[in-house]
Design a protein around this motif. Structure first.
Motif, PDB file in Angstrom:
ATOM      1  N   TYR A 200       0.440  15.165 -16.511  1.00 47.04           N
ATOM      2  CA  TYR A 200       0.468  13.926 -15.726  1.00 47.04           C
ATOM      3  C   TYR A 200      -0.731  13.913 -14.786  1.00 47.04           C
ATOM      4  CZ  TYR A 200       2.186  10.536 -12.261  1.00 47.04           C
ATOM      5  OH  TYR A 200       2.321   9.472 -11.394  1.00 47.04           O
ATOM      6  N   ASP A 228       6.107  21.730 -19.199  1.00 48.86           N
ATOM      7  CA  ASP A 228       7.306  21.134 -19.802  1.00 48.86           C
ATOM      8  C   ASP A 228       6.924  20.693 -21.213  1.00 48.86           C
ATOM      9  OD1 ASP A 228       9.703  19.953 -20.368  1.00 48.86           O
ATOM     10  OD2 ASP A 228       9.495  18.296 -18.965  1.00 48.86           O
ATOM     11  N   GLU A 234      10.729  14.233 -29.038  1.00 49.96           N
ATOM     12  CA  GLU A 234      11.269  14.294 -27.678  1.00 49.96           C
ATOM     13  C   GLU A 234      10.402  13.492 -26.716  1.00 49.96           C
ATOM     14  OE1 GLU A 234      13.531  15.064 -24.327  1.00 49.96           O
ATOM     15  OE2 GLU A 234      14.029  15.162 -26.464  1.00 49.96           O
ATOM     16  N   ARG A 238      11.607  10.329 -24.372  1.00 49.88           N
ATOM     17  CA  ARG A 238      11.381  10.249 -22.921  1.00 49.88           C
ATOM     18  C   ARG A 238      10.591   8.992 -22.557  1.00 49.88           C
ATOM     19  NH1 ARG A 238      10.328  16.313 -20.445  1.00 49.88           N
ATOM     20  NH2 ARG A 238      11.854  17.436 -21.711  1.00 49.88           N
ATOM     21  N   SER A 241      12.965   6.103 -22.782  1.00 55.27           N
ATOM     22  CA  SER A 241      13.854   6.082 -21.617  1.00 55.27           C
ATOM     23  C   SER A 241      13.140   5.496 -20.405  1.00 55.27           C
ATOM     24  CB  SER A 241      14.329   7.508 -21.319  1.00 55.27           C
ATOM     25  OG  SER A 241      15.074   7.553 -20.116  1.00 55.27           O
ATOM     26  N   ALA A 242      11.878   5.886 -20.198  1.00 55.82           N
ATOM     27  CA  ALA A 242      11.111   5.359 -19.067  1.00 55.82           C
ATOM     28  C   ALA A 242      10.905   3.855 -19.185  1.00 55.82           C
ATOM     29  CB  ALA A 242       9.769   6.074 -18.968  1.00 55.82           C
ATOM     30  N   SER A 295       7.494  16.011 -12.099  1.00 59.05           N
ATOM     31  CA  SER A 295       8.058  16.266 -13.425  1.00 59.05           C
ATOM     32  C   SER A 295       7.422  15.331 -14.447  1.00 59.05           C
ATOM     33  CB  SER A 295       9.568  16.057 -13.406  1.00 59.05           C
ATOM     34  OG  SER A 295       9.871  14.673 -13.232  1.00 59.05           O
ATOM     35  N   GLN A 297       9.036  13.451 -16.500  1.00 55.64           N
ATOM     36  CA  GLN A 297       9.736  12.168 -16.489  1.00 55.64           C
ATOM     37  C   GLN A 297       9.254  11.285 -15.348  1.00 55.64           C
ATOM     38  OE1 GLN A 297      11.448  11.505 -19.103  1.00 55.64           O
ATOM     39  NE2 GLN A 297      11.902   9.405 -18.488  1.00 55.64           N
ATOM     40  N   THR A 298       8.947  11.876 -14.189  1.00 54.27           N
ATOM     41  CA  THR A 298       8.372  11.100 -13.087  1.00 54.27           C
ATOM     42  C   THR A 298       7.053  10.471 -13.511  1.00 54.27           C
ATOM     43  OG1 THR A 298       9.416  12.497 -11.409  1.00 54.27           O
ATOM     44  CG2 THR A 298       7.484  11.223 -10.726  1.00 54.27           C
ATOM     45  N   LEU A 300       6.083   9.795 -16.604  1.00 54.83           N
ATOM     46  CA  LEU A 300       6.297   8.775 -17.627  1.00 54.83           C
ATOM     47  C   LEU A 300       6.852   7.487 -17.024  1.00 54.83           C
ATOM     48  CD1 LEU A 300       7.758  10.957 -20.519  1.00 54.83           C
ATOM     49  CD2 LEU A 300       5.471   9.957 -20.381  1.00 54.83           C
ATOM     50  N   VAL A 301       7.719   7.621 -16.027  1.00 54.76           N
ATOM     51  CA  VAL A 301       8.250   6.426 -15.356  1.00 54.76           C
ATOM     52  C   VAL A 301       7.124   5.679 -14.647  1.00 54.76           C
ATOM     53  CG1 VAL A 301       9.720   5.636 -13.456  1.00 54.76           C
ATOM     54  CG2 VAL A 301      10.613   7.284 -15.124  1.00 54.76           C
TER      55      VAL A 301
END
Length: 318
Positions: A200, A228, A234, A238, A241-242, A295, A297-298, A300-301
């Motif tokens: 990221y 990660d 996967e 993710r 989901s974002a 993270s 996911q943070t 990707l969001v």
């Protein structure tokens, strides 16, 4: 600290400028072409570029992000010439001027691809370099030249080799994947069982920030990632989901996709989707006491929020 940043308008450069300003650094921004107030336009970057004006502000550290990456409409031969001109000759020309101008430390953004591609086990920073393709070769030659300049001048050099960097402003394959997921188009990647490291952009910014003045970083080369690792399916889950979308994955056998990739002349693209590429970032975490603050996911969001905003702005204009 006064920091000169090349490529200040790029994906990494914009985030780095914001992060370092928040840390209290004084910035000298350079870009290639016509610029806004407070940025130096240096023109085409090669072995003859004059960096005198930005260097006249006496930076302590230079972070060299500017590089040539392959354009969609660019012939391979033309790209190979530009890789060497910009990424090798341009980098070493800048480094020599920095050393002559009293710059204390030079932080260079390279790529994990200098070590190769498609290996199952993680890459380590001290692995033998096996660069594949003119882009990776140009970065590897720049790394070697920087080490020689450091030996002869005493200027400190720190090299970072990231994997795929993503975040707000991401382009190329990452953006295309996000658009495809957003449209709900099924993807034939459900059967892939690989592992990929990603980074990221704000995690990279934090790693660069630590490398600006940490004494243990002098002369070091580090691999850096989100710590990660994920498979291609996967990652798609993710990203979906974002975006608030379903992940539509079809379990197409990998050998079929490789066959189709060969037929279409897209073998390299298919291999990146199917093969593994992971990195060992333990040295930077242990030696510099660094860990990624965000993270995956943070990240990707944040990327999905940027994507939705750009999409809405485009819809408004049209």
């Amino acid at each position: 600290m006064k920091v000169l940043i090349t490529g200040a308008n790029g994906l990494i450069g914009r985030s780095l400028c914001t992060g370092l300003e928040e840390s209290g650094c004084s910035l000298i921004r350079t870009v290639r072409h016509a610029c806004t107030h407070g940025k130096y336009a240096v023109g085409h970057i090669d072995g003859g570029t004059d960096w005198g004006k930005p260097l006249s502000e006496a930076p302590n550290v230079v972070v060299h992000l500017a590089a040539h990456v392959h354009g969609m409409q660019e012939a391979e031969d033309d790209a190979a010439v530009l890789y060497r001109q910009v990424n090798t000759e341009g980098t070493l020309n800048l480094a020599r001027q920095c050393a002559a101008g009293g710059v204390r430390r030079f932080v260079f953004l390279s790529t994990v691809k200098v070590l190769g591609e498609g290996r199952e086990e993680p890459y380590h920073a001290n692995d033998p370099a096996i660069p594949i393709g003119p882009y990776a070769i140009s970065k590897w030659e720049a790394e070697q030249g920087l080490q020689e300049i450091a030996e002869h001048t005493g200027m400190e050099v720190v090299i970072l080799r990231p994997p795929l960097v993503y975040g707000p402003g991401a382009r190329a394959n990452f953006l295309r994947m996000m658009r495809t997921i957003d449209k709900g188009i099924p993807l034939p990647f459900g059967a892939i069982q690989n592992r990929r490291s990603l980074l990221y952009v704000d995690n990279l910014v934090d790693a660069i920030r630590v490398c600006l003045n940490h004494p243990a970083a002098t002369g070091k080369t580090y691999l850096v990632s989100d710590v990660d690792d994920v498979s291609t399916p996967e990652l798609i889950r993710r990203m979906a989901s974002a975006l608030g979308r379903p992940a539509r994955l079809l379990p197409v056998p990998c050998r079929w996709m490789r066959f189709v990739g060969q037929l279409l002349g897209k073998q390299a693209v298919v291999n990146r989707l199917l093969d593994s590429l992971t990195v060992d970032s333990q040295p930077i975490r242990e030696e510099l006491n660094w860990s990624p603050p965000y993270s995956m996911q943070t990240g990707l969001v944040a990327t999905a929020e940027w994507y939705r905003k750009v999409k809405a702005d485009h819809a408004t204009r049209t």
